[in-house]
Design a protein around this motif. Structure first.
Motif, PDB file in Angstrom:
ATOM      1  N   ASP A  25       0.949  -1.107   0.282  1.00 61.40           N
ATOM      2  CA  ASP A  25       0.232   0.173  -0.122  1.00 61.40           C
ATOM      3  C   ASP A  25       1.005   1.080   0.144  1.00 61.40           C
ATOM      4  OD1 ASP A  25      -2.977  -1.647   0.701  1.00 61.40           O
ATOM      5  OD2 ASP A  25      -2.572  -1.939   2.391  1.00 61.40           O
ATOM      6  N   ILE A  26       1.546   1.166   0.594  1.00 61.89           N
ATOM      7  CA  ILE A  26       2.777   2.555   0.795  1.00 61.89           C
ATOM      8  C   ILE A  26       3.383   2.753  -0.741  1.00 61.89           C
ATOM      9  CG2 ILE A  26       5.098   3.255   2.081  1.00 61.89           C
ATOM     10  CD1 ILE A  26       3.937   2.236   4.350  1.00 61.89           C
ATOM     11  N   GLY A  27       4.075   1.928  -0.768  1.00 61.38           N
ATOM     12  CA  GLY A  27       4.748   1.651  -2.629  1.00 61.38           C
ATOM     13  C   GLY A  27       3.873   1.783  -3.909  1.00 61.38           C
ATOM     14  N   ALA A  28       2.326   1.978  -4.130  1.00 53.49           N
ATOM     15  CA  ALA A  28       1.576   1.561  -4.568  1.00 53.49           C
ATOM     16  C   ALA A  28       1.936   3.067  -5.194  1.00 53.49           C
ATOM     17  CB  ALA A  28       0.387   1.271  -4.147  1.00 53.49           C
ATOM     18  N   GLY A  29       1.940   3.354  -6.094  1.00 57.12           N
ATOM     19  CA  GLY A  29       1.091   4.778  -6.878  1.00 57.12           C
ATOM     20  C   GLY A  29       3.111   5.086  -6.818  1.00 57.12           C
ATOM     21  N   ASN A  30       4.214   4.824  -6.144  1.00 55.14           N
ATOM     22  CA  ASN A  30       5.770   5.168  -6.509  1.00 55.14           C
ATOM     23  C   ASN A  30       5.815   3.949  -6.800  1.00 55.14           C
ATOM     24  OD1 ASN A  30       7.752   6.456  -6.225  1.00 55.14           O
ATOM     25  ND2 ASN A  30       7.525   7.517  -4.351  1.00 55.14           N
ATOM     26  N   ASP A  31       6.604   4.092  -7.763  1.00 55.17           N
ATOM     27  CA  ASP A  31       7.747   2.602  -8.221  1.00 55.17           C
ATOM     28  C   ASP A  31       9.124   2.733  -7.703  1.00 55.17           C
ATOM     29  OD1 ASP A  31       8.025   4.382 -10.385  1.00 55.17           O
ATOM     30  OD2 ASP A  31       7.170   3.191 -11.562  1.00 55.17           O
ATOM     31  N   GLU A  32       9.484   4.511  -7.749  1.00 59.88           N
ATOM     32  CA  GLU A  32      10.760   4.448  -7.141  1.00 59.88           C
ATOM     33  C   GLU A  32      10.362   4.057  -5.290  1.00 59.88           C
ATOM     34  OE1 GLU A  32      12.848   6.359  -8.764  1.00 59.88           O
ATOM     35  OE2 GLU A  32      11.410   6.577 -10.127  1.00 59.88           O
ATOM     36  N   ILE A  33       9.978   3.686  -5.181  1.00 61.96           N
ATOM     37  CA  ILE A  33       9.893   3.082  -3.784  1.00 61.96           C
ATOM     38  C   ILE A  33      10.402   1.355  -3.973  1.00 61.96           C
ATOM     39  CG2 ILE A  33       9.362   2.030  -1.604  1.00 61.96           C
ATOM     40  CD1 ILE A  33       7.480   4.812  -1.609  1.00 61.96           C
ATOM     41  N   GLY A  34      11.887   1.052  -2.734  1.00 64.20           N
ATOM     42  CA  GLY A  34      12.273  -0.352  -3.264  1.00 64.20           C
ATOM     43  C   GLY A  34      11.318  -0.840  -2.098  1.00 64.20           C
ATOM     44  N   ILE A  35      10.866  -1.992  -2.153  1.00 69.79           N
ATOM     45  CA  ILE A  35      10.599  -3.491  -1.547  1.00 69.79           C
ATOM     46  C   ILE A  35      11.565  -4.329  -1.334  1.00 69.79           C
ATOM     47  CG2 ILE A  35       8.868  -4.499  -0.292  1.00 69.79           C
ATOM     48  CD1 ILE A  35       6.755  -2.509  -1.802  1.00 69.79           C
ATOM     49  N   ASP A  36      12.141  -4.257   0.141  1.00 69.49           N
ATOM     50  CA  ASP A  36      13.054  -6.074   0.394  1.00 69.49           C
ATOM     51  C   ASP A  36      12.555  -6.930   1.413  1.00 69.49           C
ATOM     52  OD1 ASP A  36      14.570  -4.746  -1.639  1.00 69.49           O
ATOM     53  OD2 ASP A  36      16.308  -4.296  -0.380  1.00 69.49           O
ATOM     54  N   VAL A  37      12.383  -7.716   0.170  1.00 70.15           N
ATOM     55  CA  VAL A  37      11.875  -9.039   1.953  1.00 70.15           C
ATOM     56  C   VAL A  37      12.166  -9.814   2.565  1.00 70.15           C
ATOM     57  CG1 VAL A  37       9.716 -11.042   1.851  1.00 70.15           C
ATOM     58  CG2 VAL A  37       9.423  -9.039   0.623  1.00 70.15           C
ATOM     59  N   VAL A  38      12.520 -10.071   3.890  1.00 67.90           N
ATOM     60  CA  VAL A  38      13.431 -10.288   4.154  1.00 67.90           C
ATOM     61  C   VAL A  38      12.910 -11.997   5.034  1.00 67.90           C
ATOM     62  CG1 VAL A  38      14.242  -9.482   7.026  1.00 67.90           C
ATOM     63  CG2 VAL A  38      15.714 -10.808   5.933  1.00 67.90           C
ATOM     64  N   ASN A  39      13.703 -13.244   4.969  1.00 67.20           N
ATOM     65  CA  ASN A  39      13.034 -14.246   5.926  1.00 67.20           C
ATOM     66  C   ASN A  39      14.587 -14.809   6.836  1.00 67.20           C
ATOM     67  OD1 ASN A  39      13.171 -17.236   6.835  1.00 67.20           O
ATOM     68  ND2 ASN A  39      10.895 -16.414   6.541  1.00 67.20           N
ATOM     69  N   VAL A  40      14.349 -14.819   8.589  1.00 71.01           N
ATOM     70  CA  VAL A  40      15.424 -14.848   9.088  1.00 71.01           C
ATOM     71  C   VAL A  40      15.138 -16.446   9.324  1.00 71.01           C
ATOM     72  CG1 VAL A  40      16.904 -15.141  11.342  1.00 71.01           C
ATOM     73  CG2 VAL A  40      15.617 -13.229   9.737  1.00 71.01           C
ATOM     74  N   VAL A  41      16.338 -17.499   8.920  1.00 69.47           N
ATOM     75  CA  VAL A  41      16.062 -18.839   9.142  1.00 69.47           C
ATOM     76  C   VAL A  41      16.601 -18.725  10.627  1.00 69.47           C
ATOM     77  CG1 VAL A  41      16.685 -21.131   8.621  1.00 69.47           C
ATOM     78  CG2 VAL A  41      16.277 -19.966   7.062  1.00 69.47           C
TER      79      VAL A  41
END
Length: 144
Positions: A25-41
């Motif tokens: 939702d925060i990134g919608a409409g602004n493709d300049e925002i990078g969204i990274d996803v992390v999972n910690v094992v």
């Protein structure tokens, strides 16, 4: 504060899904925002000999993490956003510490993590979210 880089902690839980949706939702409409996803094992504290035996289990856990992150990217794609998405699998004995280190090392603007209602001492926060709030130098947003 203009956001350019968002880090989302994702473990496949309902609360983590809410965090991912919030990032979308925060990134919608602004493709300049990078969204990274992390999972910690999470790796238990083991001796060197025990770590050798644990290697095959760790491999399975990392494959599960890869599947979770694939699902996370697909979930972001459902939001029809054009943002760049990177995924990370980290290993460590403390999930919150690993997330905080990544957030600081790669200079994220904000970390988004899901909450979980525990009741009692920690109230609305799970132990990882609670610790991350106290150790991370970056803003932490708790999604519910």
């Amino acid at each position: 504060m203009a956001l350019e880089k968002i880090l989302v902690a994702y473990d496949g839980s309902e609360a983590a899904s809410a965090a991912l949706d919030l990032a979308a939702d925060i990134g919608a409409g602004n493709d300049e925002i990078g969204i990274d996803v992390v999972n910690v094992v999470a790796i238990p504290l083991l001796s060197d000999d025990q770590l050798v035996s644990f290697a095959s289990v760790l491999d399975l856990m990392e494959r599960d993490a890869e599947a979770l992150l694939t699902d996370a990217v697909a979930r972001l794609d459902e939001h029809d956003i054009d943002n760049d998405v990177e995924t990370y699998i980290l290993n460590g004995t403390d999930t919150a510490t690993e997330i905080a280190k990544l957030a600081e090392q790669d200079d994220y603007d904000i970390v988004i993590i899901g909450s979980r209602g525990l009741g009692g001492i920690k109230g609305y926060l799970g132990s990882v979210g609670h610790k991350l709030l106290s150790i991370c130098s970056k803003p932490v947003l708790i999604a519910k």
